[in-house]
Design a protein around this motif. Sequence first.
Motif, PDB file in Angstrom:
ATOM      1  N   LEU A 130       0.533  -1.175   0.027  1.00 47.43           N
ATOM      2  CA  LEU A 130      -0.560  -0.245  -0.238  1.00 47.43           C
ATOM      3  C   LEU A 130       0.799   1.498   0.157  1.00 47.43           C
ATOM      4  CD1 LEU A 130      -2.833  -1.650   2.519  1.00 47.43           C
ATOM      5  CD2 LEU A 130      -3.478   0.062   1.314  1.00 47.43           C
ATOM      6  N   ARG A 131       2.573   1.278   0.361  1.00 44.28           N
ATOM      7  CA  ARG A 131       3.030   2.262   0.554  1.00 44.28           C
ATOM      8  C   ARG A 131       3.495   2.592  -0.656  1.00 44.28           C
ATOM      9  NH1 ARG A 131       8.221   1.288   1.279  1.00 44.28           N
ATOM     10  NH2 ARG A 131       8.539  -1.230   1.828  1.00 44.28           N
ATOM     11  N   ASN A 132       3.855   2.001  -1.371  1.00 43.90           N
ATOM     12  CA  ASN A 132       4.248   2.206  -3.038  1.00 43.90           C
ATOM     13  C   ASN A 132       3.503   1.965  -4.023  1.00 43.90           C
ATOM     14  OD1 ASN A 132       4.930  -0.097  -2.946  1.00 43.90           O
ATOM     15  ND2 ASN A 132       7.113   0.384  -2.202  1.00 43.90           N
ATOM     16  N   GLY A 133       2.387   1.104  -3.949  1.00 44.01           N
ATOM     17  CA  GLY A 133       1.950  -0.040  -5.091  1.00 44.01           C
ATOM     18  C   GLY A 133       2.768  -0.689  -5.565  1.00 44.01           C
ATOM     19  N   LYS A 134       4.354  -1.029  -4.627  1.00 49.28           N
ATOM     20  CA  LYS A 134       4.562  -2.378  -6.280  1.00 49.28           C
ATOM     21  C   LYS A 134       4.007  -3.351  -4.986  1.00 49.28           C
ATOM     22  CE  LYS A 134       9.404  -3.749  -6.380  1.00 49.28           C
ATOM     23  NZ  LYS A 134      10.257  -4.235  -5.759  1.00 49.28           N
ATOM     24  N   ILE A 135       3.814  -4.484  -6.681  1.00 51.61           N
ATOM     25  CA  ILE A 135       3.380  -5.724  -6.749  1.00 51.61           C
ATOM     26  C   ILE A 135       4.847  -6.403  -5.814  1.00 51.61           C
ATOM     27  CG2 ILE A 135       2.720  -7.798  -7.592  1.00 51.61           C
ATOM     28  CD1 ILE A 135       0.622  -6.163  -9.792  1.00 51.61           C
ATOM     29  N   VAL A 136       4.653  -7.312  -5.287  1.00 58.05           N
ATOM     30  CA  VAL A 136       5.522  -8.462  -4.621  1.00 58.05           C
ATOM     31  C   VAL A 136       5.140  -9.601  -3.935  1.00 58.05           C
ATOM     32  CG1 VAL A 136       6.472  -6.095  -3.372  1.00 58.05           C
ATOM     33  CG2 VAL A 136       4.798  -7.569  -1.776  1.00 58.05           C
ATOM     34  N   ALA A 137       3.506 -10.069  -4.541  1.00 59.51           N
ATOM     35  CA  ALA A 137       3.432 -10.921  -3.994  1.00 59.51           C
ATOM     36  C   ALA A 137       2.483 -11.864  -4.648  1.00 59.51           C
ATOM     37  CB  ALA A 137       2.998 -11.345  -2.702  1.00 59.51           C
ATOM     38  N   VAL A 138       1.727 -12.871  -5.141  1.00 59.86           N
ATOM     39  CA  VAL A 138       0.909 -13.750  -5.907  1.00 59.86           C
ATOM     40  C   VAL A 138       0.040 -14.156  -4.886  1.00 59.86           C
ATOM     41  CG1 VAL A 138       1.201 -12.917  -7.942  1.00 59.86           C
ATOM     42  CG2 VAL A 138       2.364 -15.051  -6.588  1.00 59.86           C
ATOM     43  N   GLU A 139      -1.361 -14.724  -4.667  1.00 60.85           N
ATOM     44  CA  GLU A 139      -2.045 -15.797  -4.296  1.00 60.85           C
ATOM     45  C   GLU A 139      -2.251 -16.551  -5.578  1.00 60.85           C
ATOM     46  OE1 GLU A 139      -5.549 -14.825  -1.701  1.00 60.85           O
ATOM     47  OE2 GLU A 139      -6.049 -17.105  -1.532  1.00 60.85           O
ATOM     48  N   MET A 140      -1.868 -17.722  -5.414  1.00 56.99           N
ATOM     49  CA  MET A 140      -2.374 -18.816  -6.363  1.00 56.99           C
ATOM     50  C   MET A 140      -3.675 -19.704  -5.675  1.00 56.99           C
ATOM     51  SD  MET A 140      -3.273 -22.637  -7.398  1.00 56.99           S
ATOM     52  CE  MET A 140      -2.254 -23.498  -5.962  1.00 56.99           C
ATOM     53  N   GLU A 182     -11.228   4.105  -3.273  1.00 57.59           N
ATOM     54  CA  GLU A 182     -11.734   4.048  -1.763  1.00 57.59           C
ATOM     55  C   GLU A 182     -11.149   3.480  -0.774  1.00 57.59           C
ATOM     56  OE1 GLU A 182     -14.008   4.835  -4.717  1.00 57.59           O
ATOM     57  OE2 GLU A 182     -13.447   6.959  -5.077  1.00 57.59           O
ATOM     58  N   GLU A 183     -11.501   1.575  -1.147  1.00 58.30           N
ATOM     59  CA  GLU A 183     -11.028   0.952  -0.730  1.00 58.30           C
ATOM     60  C   GLU A 183      -9.243   0.795  -0.299  1.00 58.30           C
ATOM     61  OE1 GLU A 183     -15.044  -1.274  -1.793  1.00 58.30           O
ATOM     62  OE2 GLU A 183     -12.764  -2.332  -2.353  1.00 58.30           O
ATOM     63  N   TRP A 184      -8.935   1.373  -0.941  1.00 60.95           N
ATOM     64  CA  TRP A 184      -6.979   1.120  -1.393  1.00 60.95           C
ATOM     65  C   TRP A 184      -7.379   1.966  -0.404  1.00 60.95           C
ATOM     66  CZ3 TRP A 184      -2.888  -0.841  -3.516  1.00 60.95           C
ATOM     67  CH2 TRP A 184      -1.720  -0.616  -3.898  1.00 60.95           C
ATOM     68  N   GLU A 185      -7.303   3.785  -0.364  1.00 60.35           N
ATOM     69  CA  GLU A 185      -6.827   5.171   0.389  1.00 60.35           C
ATOM     70  C   GLU A 185      -7.610   4.878   1.960  1.00 60.35           C
ATOM     71  OE1 GLU A 185      -8.822   8.063  -2.469  1.00 60.35           O
ATOM     72  OE2 GLU A 185      -6.985   7.012  -3.169  1.00 60.35           O
ATOM     73  N   LEU A 186      -8.605   3.867   1.911  1.00 57.70           N
ATOM     74  CA  LEU A 186      -9.087   3.317   3.625  1.00 57.70           C
ATOM     75  C   LEU A 186      -7.648   2.533   4.166  1.00 57.70           C
ATOM     76  CD1 LEU A 186     -10.994   3.413   5.863  1.00 57.70           C
ATOM     77  CD2 LEU A 186     -11.474   1.491   4.415  1.00 57.70           C
ATOM     78  N   LEU A 187      -6.790   1.412   3.691  1.00 59.94           N
ATOM     79  CA  LEU A 187      -6.519   0.431   3.896  1.00 59.94           C
ATOM     80  C   LEU A 187      -4.355   1.190   4.142  1.00 59.94           C
ATOM     81  CD1 LEU A 187      -7.457  -2.563   2.371  1.00 59.94           C
ATOM     82  CD2 LEU A 187      -8.120  -2.065   4.426  1.00 59.94           C
ATOM     83  N   ALA A 188      -4.896   1.810   3.559  1.00 61.07           N
ATOM     84  CA  ALA A 188      -3.114   2.527   3.081  1.00 61.07           C
ATOM     85  C   ALA A 188      -3.102   4.126   4.654  1.00 61.07           C
ATOM     86  CB  ALA A 188      -3.182   3.891   1.789  1.00 61.07           C
ATOM     87  N   ARG A 189      -4.447   4.287   4.204  1.00 63.75           N
ATOM     88  CA  ARG A 189      -4.684   5.492   5.861  1.00 63.75           C
ATOM     89  C   ARG A 189      -4.588   4.897   6.897  1.00 63.75           C
ATOM     90  NH1 ARG A 189      -8.731   7.508   3.434  1.00 63.75           N
ATOM     91  NH2 ARG A 189     -10.373   6.991   5.015  1.00 63.75           N
TER      92      ARG A 189
END
Length: 280
Positions: free
Chosen positions: A49-59, A241-248
Amino acid sequence: GKLAAVLSNFHAVAAGGASPAEALVSVDMLREAIDAEAFQPWFQPQAELRNGKIVAVEMLARWPQQDGGMIEPLRFIPLLEQHGLIDAFTEQMLARSCRHREAWVRDGLDLKLAVNISALCLGDAATADRLEAIVRGEGVDPASVVLEITEGSVICGSPTSLSVLARLRLKGFGLSIDDFGTGYASLSRLSHVPFTELKIDRGFVTGAPGVARKKAVIEASIDLARKLDLRIVGEGVETAEEWELLARCGCGLAQGYLIGRPVPASELPSVVADWRRPGA
Ligand code: C2E
Ligand code: CA
Ligand code: CA
Ligand code: CA
């Protein structure tokens, strides 16, 4: 007792929701599907959330049908469990997922791999050694793999399953509490398992910006995760909006349709390349 209760619940789900085609799924068909590698590992990205980088995947497993349709995992996983095939299925899907991960790493995409583990797999004391042998056999360090266990299956956890989880952790696997908030596991029980991650259930994340009760659960979960030094993932993020809520709120990772839907392995690199975090 408790395991039987879990199983009868699975049976009810499998029987109650089955379409006519699914009702005809036999143990032979399931076994053939495993042998023919007919089940497909699909992958859904997780972003920081802090930088938007994709770091993982769920199979997430898929079962494509001849007619172009798709049987959902919530239909076939209980059948695999019921017919004693879940270990063979999980081990094959883990190995194939590790192979995809190694191909992404070779292309410069270093992604942690999350895999769902059925409660039944934890009933066998040999599981920890087998899962370690599988990932190492594919050249993957267990530290790059997160095993997701639903909160509900921890509640029913036998002494064997708790010791399997402890051994998996000692081997370096990450351990994630999946669907957190839905299983009513007591904190004292959860604290007996060396979890490394907590996943807030989609039911609390989707629509949270307009629902104070959901926001309160998210905040409390993040607070708990911080105090227990756990990574935290919010799942079911569908909107900016959900992304921003989690980030906050200080959530670590986000997963959901906003970032990307589950896709076949071949499509994942373009999902990663096309993703832009909200506001960027
Ligand atoms: P889960 O582990 O909670 O996985 C998340 C589910 O939410 C996935 O459904 C995913 O496609 C869906 N999802 C993700 N983001 C969003 C979103 O933004 N909005 C909405 N509406 N949904 C979202 P899926 O793929 O149908 O899998 C359902 C469940 O089946 C999984 O729930 C997991 O418990 C189980 N499952 C899937 N693959 C496996 C497997 O290989 N082994 C085991 N044991 N269980 C599996
Ligand atoms: Ca999961
Ligand atoms: Ca989940
Ligand atoms: Ca779920």
